[in-house]
Design a protein around this motif. Structure first.
Motif, PDB file in Angstrom:
ATOM      1  N   PRO A   4       0.838  -1.205   0.000  1.00  0.00           N
ATOM      2  CA  PRO A   4       0.000   0.000   0.000  1.00  0.00           C
ATOM      3  C   PRO A   4       0.869   1.249   0.000  1.00  0.00           C
ATOM      4  O   PRO A   4       1.901   1.304   0.665  1.00  0.00           O
ATOM      5  CB  PRO A   4      -0.794  -0.115   1.303  1.00  0.00           C
ATOM      6  N   LEU A   5       0.440   2.247  -0.743  1.00  0.00           N
ATOM      7  CA  LEU A   5       1.194   3.497  -0.810  1.00  0.00           C
ATOM      8  C   LEU A   5       0.932   4.341   0.433  1.00  0.00           C
ATOM      9  O   LEU A   5      -0.220   4.621   0.780  1.00  0.00           O
ATOM     10  CB  LEU A   5       0.778   4.301  -2.040  1.00  0.00           C
ATOM     11  N   ALA A   6       1.988   4.750   1.090  1.00  0.00           N
ATOM     12  CA  ALA A   6       1.851   5.702   2.183  1.00  0.00           C
ATOM     13  C   ALA A   6       1.372   7.038   1.620  1.00  0.00           C
ATOM     14  O   ALA A   6       1.645   7.367   0.453  1.00  0.00           O
ATOM     15  CB  ALA A   6       3.189   5.874   2.906  1.00  0.00           C
ATOM     16  N   PRO A   7       0.667   7.834   2.415  1.00  0.00           N
ATOM     17  CA  PRO A   7       0.142   9.116   1.904  1.00  0.00           C
ATOM     18  C   PRO A   7       1.214  10.021   1.311  1.00  0.00           C
ATOM     19  O   PRO A   7       0.987  10.661   0.280  1.00  0.00           O
ATOM     20  CB  PRO A   7      -0.501   9.743   3.145  1.00  0.00           C
ATOM     21  N   VAL A   8       2.381  10.062   1.929  1.00  0.00           N
ATOM     22  CA  VAL A   8       3.449  10.924   1.409  1.00  0.00           C
ATOM     23  C   VAL A   8       3.894  10.455   0.034  1.00  0.00           C
ATOM     24  O   VAL A   8       4.078  11.252  -0.899  1.00  0.00           O
ATOM     25  CB  VAL A   8       4.649  10.961   2.383  1.00  0.00           C
ATOM     26  N   ALA A   9       4.066   9.154  -0.135  1.00  0.00           N
ATOM     27  CA  ALA A   9       4.488   8.603  -1.420  1.00  0.00           C
ATOM     28  C   ALA A   9       3.395   8.789  -2.469  1.00  0.00           C
ATOM     29  O   ALA A   9       3.692   9.083  -3.636  1.00  0.00           O
ATOM     30  CB  ALA A   9       4.848   7.133  -1.274  1.00  0.00           C
ATOM     31  N   ALA A  10       2.143   8.604  -2.080  1.00  0.00           N
ATOM     32  CA  ALA A  10       1.032   8.786  -3.019  1.00  0.00           C
ATOM     33  C   ALA A  10       0.983  10.223  -3.524  1.00  0.00           C
ATOM     34  O   ALA A  10       0.773  10.478  -4.711  1.00  0.00           O
ATOM     35  CB  ALA A  10      -0.285   8.407  -2.348  1.00  0.00           C
ATOM     36  N   ALA A  11       1.187  11.183  -2.613  1.00  0.00           N
ATOM     37  CA  ALA A  11       1.173  12.587  -3.014  1.00  0.00           C
ATOM     38  C   ALA A  11       2.350  12.906  -3.923  1.00  0.00           C
ATOM     39  O   ALA A  11       2.214  13.642  -4.909  1.00  0.00           O
ATOM     40  CB  ALA A  11       1.203  13.478  -1.775  1.00  0.00           C
ATOM     41  N   ALA A  12       3.520  12.341  -3.607  1.00  0.00           N
ATOM     42  CA  ALA A  12       4.701  12.579  -4.441  1.00  0.00           C
ATOM     43  C   ALA A  12       4.508  11.991  -5.829  1.00  0.00           C
ATOM     44  O   ALA A  12       4.893  12.608  -6.837  1.00  0.00           O
ATOM     45  CB  ALA A  12       5.939  11.981  -3.772  1.00  0.00           C
TER      46      ALA A  12
END
Length: 282
Positions: A52-60
């Motif tokens: 699962p993508l962490a929120p920080v990685a998803a935003a990046a």
């Protein structure tokens, strides 16, 4: 709670938009941008695809995809490009190092040299690669752009080559006085004719520095400048090696011969197109 998308799902979701924007290989670019967002090497991405993508990685990743939809080059988004097996910092002040330019490096490394001059050094990828491959060599990189020189300096530091690479702001040979003579002069100069600029991809035309792409006119002015000063800066027997456009071999060879150099080879790239002209001062 809705579970976070995995990296694989986010990549699949990005592909239709990239394809609609005219991206040639949307899967490749989405994977490279995902690796960048996760902070992992591209060849290790497969190990993280099901996570699962962490929120920080998803935003990046979302921000990177948005930039790519604007046709910003991937290397500018990630800030780096591999060249001859080494990572080089890339910004909008520099050309994106291309695989074709490795043919120039291969030609240069085919014979020994001690002192090298790189005209229009940009990221420094040519000069710094040559110095990294030849620990006994030293060199000078010249560029008119302060921004490009800053990038080249950063790359020299990352590669531990500051002591052997001198970087100077210069309009062609203007700052080269007192730094030679050189066994080798190399250059990937601006060579695109003015009337060819409109046909370039948006990644090149809209995002890379125009002064590094075209000298205007017929695209040969940079070679005229290089030829004019070569003999004064080469040691006897020294070599001059330049990258060219695929239709420029005969014209560039003629310029070098008229400047008193012996043209030794026109080297093709992997697609069989003329890519490098090599000459020697006898």
């Amino acid at each position: 709670m809705i579970p976070a998308r995995t990296a694989a799902q986010a990549i699949r979701a990005a592909i239709p938009g990239l394809s609609a924007a005219g991206i040639d290989d949307p899967m490749r670019d989405a994977r490279r941008l995902m690796a960048h967002a996760l902070g992992v090497a591209a060849d290790r991405l497969s190990l993280h695809m099901a996570e699962p993508l962490a929120p920080v990685a998803a935003a990046a990743f979302a921000a990177a995809i948005e930039e790519r939809l604007r046709r910003r080059p991937v290397a500018q988004i990630t800030g780096e490009r591999l060249f001859w097996g080494r990572s080089f910092r890339v910004t909008r002040d520099t050309l994106d190092p291309r695989p074709e330019t490795e043919e120039l490096v291969a030609e240069a490394l085919a014979q020994p040299f001690g002192r090298v001059l790189d005209l229009g050094t940009g990221t420094g990828c040519i000069l710094l690669t040559l110095l990294a491959e030849r620990p006994e060599a030293s060199g000078v990189g010249l560029d008119l752009s302060p921004g490009a020189l800053a990038v080249a300096g950063e790359n020299a530091g990352r590669l531990g080559l500051q002591a052997r690479a001198r970087l100077l702001q210069s309009d062609w040979y203007d700052a080269a006085g007192g730094t030679g003579p050189f066994d080798l002069i190399v250059s990937n100069p601006p060579y695109i004719a003015q009337d060819e600029m409109a046909d370039l991809s948006p990644e090149v035309r809209d995002w890379e520095p125009a002064m590094a792409l075209t000298p205007g006119g017929d695209g040969l002015d940079a070679y005229r400048e290089i030829a004019r000063g070569a003999a004064a800066h080469l040691a006897p027997g020294g070599r001059l090696i330049v990258e060219i456009g695929p239709t420029q071999g005969r014209a560039v060879s003629g310029l070098f011969r008229r400047a008193g150099l012996d043209v030794t080879r026109i080297r093709p790239d992997l697609d069989g197109r003329d890519r490098v002209v090599a000459a020697r001062l006898t």
